[in-house]
Design a protein around this motif. Structure first.
Motif: not given
Length: 234
Positions: A50, A53, A56, A59, A71, A73, A82, A97
């Motif tokens: 993703e 994200c 989340g 995600t 995820g 970002d 997230g 993440f």
């Protein structure tokens, strides 16, 4: 990216979900999650990325359904939200993440089964570059949404703090082709803009949504839709 510094602020990250997906925003959250689930299909054991994200929402949802998901970002503050959401959902041990730049994805070619981005391209200053990177690291599917230039959003777009990049149907199709992707499907929705729903209590927003959906089914519905969901294949 528009709003890059704004999205990295801790107070913005902490309040993000509450401001956008409470009250009438709940139906937006449900619709966006349904769009992702319908596009990706069964995700168990799929490798998914993703982009952008945020906190989340997607995600965590896909991890709960068995996806092997990353995820990504650019905002550390959003990623922290997230991670907390993943812990609360009990899925923090089988998702990742990662902070990174969507214009230079730190993955090899064909690394994921599917790559998707929601609420991202309206902030993109170089959408062709971002979409090409998504296509590069996906071996099968790329899914994303856009805000549309013929919609009611164009009326108040100039009032928004960061504005939004609005796309024509032809522009998106050219972006897809330019990224060496094939468009497999598209859905158009929300004749009324998101901002209106978020200001209403959930019960009133749902009543309004019924009228919106009915209008969306008419001949002019696609042309007036403020949001489009694009499903492309490598």
């Amino acid at each position: 990216m528009k709003g890059q510094e704004w999205y990295q602020a801790s107070d913005v990250a902490e309040e993000y979900d509450e401001k956008r997906f409470s009250r009438g925003g709940q139906l937006i959250d449900r619709r966006e999650k349904r769009a992702v689930l319908e596009a990706l299909g069964p995700v168990e054991d799929k490798r998914v990325l993703e982009i952008a994200c945020g906190t989340g929402r997607f995600t965590v949802m896909l991890a709960d359904r068995g996806a092997d998901i990353v995820g990504l970002d650019i905002s550390s503050a959003m990623l922290q939200e997230g991670r907390e959401k993943a812990r609360d959902a009990g899925v923090d041990d089988h998702l990742e993440f990662m902070r990174g730049d969507a214009a230079r994805l730190p993955f090899p070619d064909d690394h994921f089964d599917a790559v998707f981005a929601m609420r991202f391209f309206h902030l993109a200053d170089t959408p062709a570059k971002f979409l090409s990177e998504m296509a590069r690291v996906s071996k099968n599917q790329v899914f994303f949404d856009t805000f549309n230039d013929t919609s009611t959003r164009s009326i108040y777009n100039w009032l928004l703090p960061m504005g939004s990049r609005l796309y024509s149907d032809d522009e998106v199709r050219d972006l897809v082709t330019g990224a060496n992707l094939r468009l497999a499907g598209a859905e158009h929705d929300f004749v009324l803009p998101y901002g209106l729903y978020r200001k209403l209590p959930d019960w009133l927003a749902n009543s309004l949504r019924s009228a919106d959906t009915s209008l969306g089914r008419t001949r002019v519905g696609d042309a007036l839709a403020s949001v489009s969901y694009w499903d492309a294949r490598v």
